[in-house]
Design an enzyme around this catalytic site. Structure first.
Site, PDB file in Angstrom:
ATOM      1  CE  LYS A 196      -4.263  -1.673   2.118  1.00  0.00           C
ATOM      2  NZ  LYS A 196      -5.219  -1.509   3.216  1.00  0.00           N
ATOM      3  CE  LYS A 214      -5.940  -7.935  -1.430  1.00  0.00           C
ATOM      4  NZ  LYS A 214      -5.985  -7.686  -0.036  1.00  0.00           N
ATOM      5  CE  LYS A 245     -11.740  -2.391   1.054  1.00  0.00           C
ATOM      6  NZ  LYS A 245     -12.471  -3.163   1.994  1.00  0.00           N
TER       7      LYS A 245
HETATM    8  P1  TYM Z   1     -10.679  -5.963   4.344  1.00  0.00           P
HETATM    9  O1  TYM Z   1     -11.689  -4.929   4.685  1.00  0.00           O
HETATM   10  O2  TYM Z   1      -9.695  -5.677   3.270  1.00  0.00           O
HETATM   11  O3  TYM Z   1     -11.375  -7.309   3.961  1.00  0.00           O
HETATM   12  C1  TYM Z   1     -12.361  -7.908   4.788  1.00  0.00           C
HETATM   13  C2  TYM Z   1     -12.281  -9.428   4.718  1.00  0.00           C
HETATM   14  O4  TYM Z   1     -12.435  -9.896   3.375  1.00  0.00           O
HETATM   15  C3  TYM Z   1     -11.347 -10.749   3.035  1.00  0.00           C
HETATM   16  N1  TYM Z   1     -11.016 -10.543   1.605  1.00  0.00           N
HETATM   17  C4  TYM Z   1     -10.925 -11.532   0.704  1.00  0.00           C
HETATM   18  N2  TYM Z   1     -11.104 -12.864   0.794  1.00  0.00           N
HETATM   19  C5  TYM Z   1     -10.944 -13.595  -0.323  1.00  0.00           C
HETATM   20  N3  TYM Z   1     -10.629 -13.059  -1.527  1.00  0.00           N
HETATM   21  C6  TYM Z   1     -10.446 -11.730  -1.690  1.00  0.00           C
HETATM   22  N4  TYM Z   1     -10.168 -11.220  -2.865  1.00  0.00           N
HETATM   23  C7  TYM Z   1     -10.591 -10.901  -0.528  1.00  0.00           C
HETATM   24  N5  TYM Z   1     -10.489  -9.561  -0.308  1.00  0.00           N
HETATM   25  C8  TYM Z   1     -10.749  -9.366   0.997  1.00  0.00           C
HETATM   26  C9  TYM Z   1     -10.193 -10.288   3.926  1.00  0.00           C
HETATM   27  O5  TYM Z   1      -9.227 -11.296   4.082  1.00  0.00           O
HETATM   28  C10 TYM Z   1     -10.927  -9.976   5.208  1.00  0.00           C
HETATM   29  O6  TYM Z   1     -11.150 -11.147   5.967  1.00  0.00           O
HETATM   30  N6  TYM Z   1      -7.257  -5.618   7.933  1.00  0.00           N
HETATM   31  C11 TYM Z   1      -8.588  -6.120   7.636  1.00  0.00           C
HETATM   32  C12 TYM Z   1      -9.666  -5.535   8.508  1.00  0.00           C
HETATM   33  C13 TYM Z   1      -9.506  -5.764   9.982  1.00  0.00           C
HETATM   34  C14 TYM Z   1      -9.660  -7.001  10.657  1.00  0.00           C
HETATM   35  C15 TYM Z   1      -9.466  -6.699  12.039  1.00  0.00           C
HETATM   36  C16 TYM Z   1      -9.900  -8.315  10.243  1.00  0.00           C
HETATM   37  C17 TYM Z   1      -9.244  -4.799  10.911  1.00  0.00           C
HETATM   38  N7  TYM Z   1      -9.237  -5.373  12.153  1.00  0.00           N
HETATM   39  C18 TYM Z   1      -9.529  -7.685  13.010  1.00  0.00           C
HETATM   40  C19 TYM Z   1      -9.961  -9.310  11.225  1.00  0.00           C
HETATM   41  C20 TYM Z   1      -9.772  -9.001  12.585  1.00  0.00           C
HETATM   42  C21 TYM Z   1      -8.905  -5.728   6.203  1.00  0.00           C
HETATM   43  O7  TYM Z   1      -8.375  -4.800   5.670  1.00  0.00           O
HETATM   44  O8  TYM Z   1      -9.903  -6.428   5.676  1.00  0.00           O
END
Ligand code: TYM
Length: 335
Positions: free
Chosen positions: A114, A197, A200
């Site tokens: 990022k 992957k 967004k």
């Molecule tokens: P975020 O908001 O990017 O994504 C949320 C969840 O979706 C999953 N995900 C995917 N799974 C499969 N294929 C994809 N292309 C794909 N894109 C996203 C992510 O693995 C995630 O489970 N850092 C985290 C948010 C967060 C969090 C936490 C998660 C903050 N605190 C505590 C778990 C526990 C994030 O950016 O997710």
């Protein structure tokens, strides 16, 4: 018998969750609610690590909550809340910042990706400490399980390291959590760039199926998914990334094995496969989109549900924070 705790969360940093969020995490979350005491958080503090327009952030936070509920999160079973409603997240993050090595934080691959995209000058310190705030999100709830997609594995590893380090230095305080990553849906790929992957922040919006996309848009995006010129429907992640992604999506939604789907489409063209994938994706997403729209039309009710969730979350989070403050040697304020 008391159920083990579970925590997971998503960023409200776009107008809609996408198919990767849905298959990689949400479906799994909904299925785990009966076996765990689940906490599902909308991580707005994380979202501001990249620039957000205030009015959009507010709407996106509500919409993310509505999408969780529409996809099956039951607020009578699980706590659904917004991160900024629970001050202990930022408070614990500070303590964890102070036991994290600079080099250790510098090794986080998501930060490297990022910050490279943003450029060194526009990447914020918040982006750098992002995984430490994530560790705080998790550890406050003493969860055994953290269901996420593959891209979060390294952050959960860091969380475990920090929990073990804190316990070793200050006494047993945190449960050591485990990532729950379902192999089949751990990574859904971009339709236009099927070795990356689905995300967004993709360069080409056609690569991304959003939960809020209308049916015609979903059909169009899936029909224009990148494949190859071989014309054979077979799963091979290396040589046939695009076709394999479509097969993976189809399999995840239908619950059928890749082999049985390959069998069904033997001899068929990619157009037939794409039409069928679009059908199952639309059938899964349309009711979620419609329910989200209904929920968004009553914001007072949505805000009330989030306040209830925050009450449940604050209770557990404050108890953990008090333990941490005591263990680390902070003076208790006199009553
Ligand atoms: P975020 O908001 O990017 O994504 C949320 C969840 O979706 C999953 N995900 C995917 N799974 C499969 N294929 C994809 N292309 C794909 N894109 C996203 C992510 O693995 C995630 O489970 N850092 C985290 C948010 C967060 C969090 C936490 C998660 C903050 N605190 C505590 C778990 C526990 C994030 O950016 O997710």
């Amino acid at each position: 018998m008391t159920k083990p705790n579970l925590l997971s969360g998503m960023q409200p940093s776009a107008g809609s969750l996408h198919l990767g969020n849905y298959l990689g995490a949400l479906v799994n979350w909904a299925g785990m609610q009966d076996d765990y005491n689940a906490y599902y958080v909308i991580v707005d503090l994380h979202a501001i690590t990249s620039p957000q327009k205030p009015a959009e952030l507010r709407t996106n936070s509500r919409r993310t909550a509505a999408q969780y509920i529409a996809a099956g999160i039951d607020v009578t079973k699980s706590a659904l809340f917004v991160q900024s409603h629970v001050p202990a997240h930022a408070q614990l993050a500070w303590v964890l910042n102070c036991i994290t090595g600079f080099g250790e934080a510098s090794r986080m691959t998501q930060f490297k990706d990022k910050s490279q995209k943003a450029g060194a000058d526009s990447a914020s310190v918040g982006l750098f400490t992002y995984p430490i705030l994530q560790a705080a999100d998790i550890l406050l709830y003493q969860p055994k399980a953290v269901p996420v997609g593959e891209d979060q594995r390294q952050h959960i590893e860091l969380t475990r390291d920090l929990a073990m380090r804190f316990n070793a230095r200050f006494g047993d305080t945190f449960t050591i959590p485990e990532a729950v990553i379902l192999k089949e849906t751990a990574k859904i790929y971009d339709l236009q760039n099927p070795t990356a992957k689905m995300s967004k922040s993709t360069a080409d919006p056609k690569g991304l199926v959003n939960i809020m996309d209308d049916n015609a848009t979903i059909l169009k995006k899936i029909k224009s998914a990148v494949t190859d010129t071989e014309g054979i429907i077979k799963f091979d992640r290396e040589a046939k990334a695009g076709v394999s992604n479509l097969l993976g999506i189809y399999s995840a939604i239908s619950g059928r094995s890749i082999e049985s789907i390959e069998g069904e489409f033997e001899g068929a063209g990619y157009g037939v496969l794409k039409a069928e994938v679009a059908n199952v994706v639309i059938a899964a997403i349309e009711p979620i989109r419609e329910r989200t729209q209904e929920l968004m039309s009553d914001q007072n009710e949505l805000d009330r549900l989030l306040a209830e969730g925050a009450d449940k979350a604050n209770e557990v989070a404050e108890a953990t924070l008090a333990k941490v403050y005591d263990a680390i040697g902070f003076l208790k304020a006199a009553k």
